[in-house]
Write a protein that holds these residues in place. Sequence first.
Motif, PDB file in Angstrom:
ATOM      1  N   LYS A  36      37.045  46.337  -8.654  1.00  0.00           N
ATOM      2  CA  LYS A  36      36.163  47.493  -8.388  1.00  0.00           C
ATOM      3  C   LYS A  36      37.064  48.829  -8.042  1.00  0.00           C
ATOM      4  O   LYS A  36      37.954  48.535  -7.123  1.00  0.00           O
ATOM      5  CB  LYS A  36      35.151  47.096  -7.309  1.00  0.00           C
ATOM      6  N   ARG A  37      36.810  49.796  -8.629  1.00  0.00           N
ATOM      7  CA  ARG A  37      37.486  51.077  -8.479  1.00  0.00           C
ATOM      8  C   ARG A  37      37.346  51.641  -7.133  1.00  0.00           C
ATOM      9  O   ARG A  37      36.123  51.359  -6.491  1.00  0.00           O
ATOM     10  CB  ARG A  37      37.181  52.034  -9.331  1.00  0.00           C
ATOM     11  N   ASN A  38      38.103  51.830  -6.275  1.00  0.00           N
ATOM     12  CA  ASN A  38      38.258  52.323  -4.922  1.00  0.00           C
ATOM     13  C   ASN A  38      39.272  53.417  -4.958  1.00  0.00           C
ATOM     14  O   ASN A  38      40.623  53.375  -4.785  1.00  0.00           O
ATOM     15  CB  ASN A  38      38.495  51.300  -4.128  1.00  0.00           C
TER      16      ASN A  38
ATOM     17  N   VAL B 136      40.253  44.098  -5.179  1.00  0.00           N
ATOM     18  CA  VAL B 136      39.730  42.861  -5.715  1.00  0.00           C
ATOM     19  C   VAL B 136      38.546  42.543  -4.970  1.00  0.00           C
ATOM     20  O   VAL B 136      38.402  42.741  -3.690  1.00  0.00           O
ATOM     21  CB  VAL B 136      40.899  41.568  -5.291  1.00  0.00           C
ATOM     22  N   MET B 137      37.489  41.998  -5.629  1.00  0.00           N
ATOM     23  CA  MET B 137      36.341  41.537  -5.000  1.00  0.00           C
ATOM     24  C   MET B 137      36.083  40.204  -5.149  1.00  0.00           C
ATOM     25  O   MET B 137      36.404  39.442  -6.164  1.00  0.00           O
ATOM     26  CB  MET B 137      35.110  42.344  -5.865  1.00  0.00           C
ATOM     27  N   VAL B 138      35.375  39.644  -3.871  1.00  0.00           N
ATOM     28  CA  VAL B 138      35.257  38.100  -3.905  1.00  0.00           C
ATOM     29  C   VAL B 138      33.840  37.810  -4.039  1.00  0.00           C
ATOM     30  O   VAL B 138      32.856  38.707  -3.444  1.00  0.00           O
ATOM     31  CB  VAL B 138      36.155  37.392  -2.937  1.00  0.00           C
TER      32      VAL B 138
ATOM     33  N   SER C  30      40.063  43.331   0.111  1.00  0.00           N
ATOM     34  CA  SER C  30      41.064  44.363   0.491  1.00  0.00           C
ATOM     35  C   SER C  30      42.438  44.104   0.329  1.00  0.00           C
ATOM     36  O   SER C  30      43.512  44.163   0.751  1.00  0.00           O
ATOM     37  CB  SER C  30      41.011  44.379   2.215  1.00  0.00           C
ATOM     38  N   ARG C  31      42.287  43.920  -1.239  1.00  0.00           N
ATOM     39  CA  ARG C  31      43.814  43.655  -1.935  1.00  0.00           C
ATOM     40  C   ARG C  31      43.761  44.459  -3.274  1.00  0.00           C
ATOM     41  O   ARG C  31      42.812  44.712  -3.993  1.00  0.00           O
ATOM     42  CB  ARG C  31      43.801  42.091  -2.383  1.00  0.00           C
TER      43      ARG C  31
END
Lengths: 254, 201
Positions: free
Chosen positions: A133-135, A141-143, A151-152
């Motif tokens: 997901k763009r931040n 990385v989404m889990v 938070s990666r």
Amino acid sequence: MSLAHRIIPCLDTDGERVVKGVNFAGLRDAGDPVALASRYNAEGADELVVLDIAASRDRRPTFLETIRRVAAELSIPLTAGGGIRTLEDGRAVVRAGADKVTVNTAAVQRPALISELSREFGAQAVVLAIDAKRNGSHWEVMVRGGRESASRDAIEWAREGVSSGAGEILLTSVDRDGTQIGFDTKLTAEISKAVSVPVIASGGAKLPEHFVEIFKKGAADAALAASIFHDGVQSIRALKDFLAANGIEVRLPC
Amino acid sequence: MKVTIIDYGAGNVPSVERALHRLGAESERTGAPEHIARAEALLLPGVGHYSALVRALDEQKTRQPLVDAIQRGVPFLGICLGLQVLFESSAEAPQLRGLSLLPGKVCALPSSVKLPHMGWNQIAASRESRLLAGIDSSAYFYFAHSYAAPGSNGSTIATCFHGAPFAAVVQERHLCGVQFHPEKSGDAGSRLLENFLRLAA
């Protein structure tokens, strides 16, 4: 002579039935996995992915039975996953008939899972699924089905996953998933450039032009979609004809 | 005729069985030396690491009966690692010995391309063969590997290219090997298995 770009239908299941949702939410029934698998095999799909998106422990035997029934229909490779937490989970899926196993959340929590699976089955059998997901200027990385940030950095994680033994990346854009506005070509191109293994792009496909774009601009090796195939919005055969007409090498069924 | 599938725990055994059964062939799975010694036709499927296959053949004591059977002319088909193990050795595990039924060494594909070589690719036949009879020259087969036997080998009847040319199909009379997975290669793969069954009959 070169490697064909692959078109991969994905069956998101609750273990037993195919379900669909937008941005990982609002699920509804979309059919029988065995009937869909058989149809895609005949229509010229290059591989099939079956995921257990519920991934609850007590429904695991049902999902393994679904894998067995789906595998029996196929003369193309089968990837299965969802809720793979241990080497033993991976073994069960392979024994049920999957050629490759996808890992996601559990691998983020414990990257050694990737090397354990890779040692036992070979890198070609281990697919690292990354929901990104763009931040701001990077992708995160989404889990847990795309709901929670790990938070990666997605590019860093892709590199680490490959060095741990993943033989392929299944990259889903959480921003695009279910939107039908096209794949995230920028994200896919970045990840594809960063790793030495094939990348499967996922999330956002609707039009044949979206597939042309992801192969030409996104440097994807394969493209995955679910509902547009299930709903009959897009036939695999017609999609491949369109890609071939646009100069993209695909395997056309005889 | 019954095809004896050498089972060393490779993941693709069930799909090979299914593909054979669809063609009406009988099969048995075995890891027992005595079953291999009396087989009518042999099939060695393989996926994963070269060392797992070689170690299994030695632990099961199936290496010698397998070599003897092939040398007696029992029809044999090796799939993926099952092709690679026919050669002298592999760069994937250089300390281990292959079956040395074919000369040459299995090498890593060049790192200039994406590895594993994963997906559908075409092959170029260098001569006519019963194994490839009736298969369109534009047909695609499913590959999933990072190591390969050199295409320059005398027993190579078809090559593929991924960063470098390599052996896609080898054949020496009744000894056959394919680097791709016919059991996962749709109609073209099914036709190849059918051709092997005919050749073995």
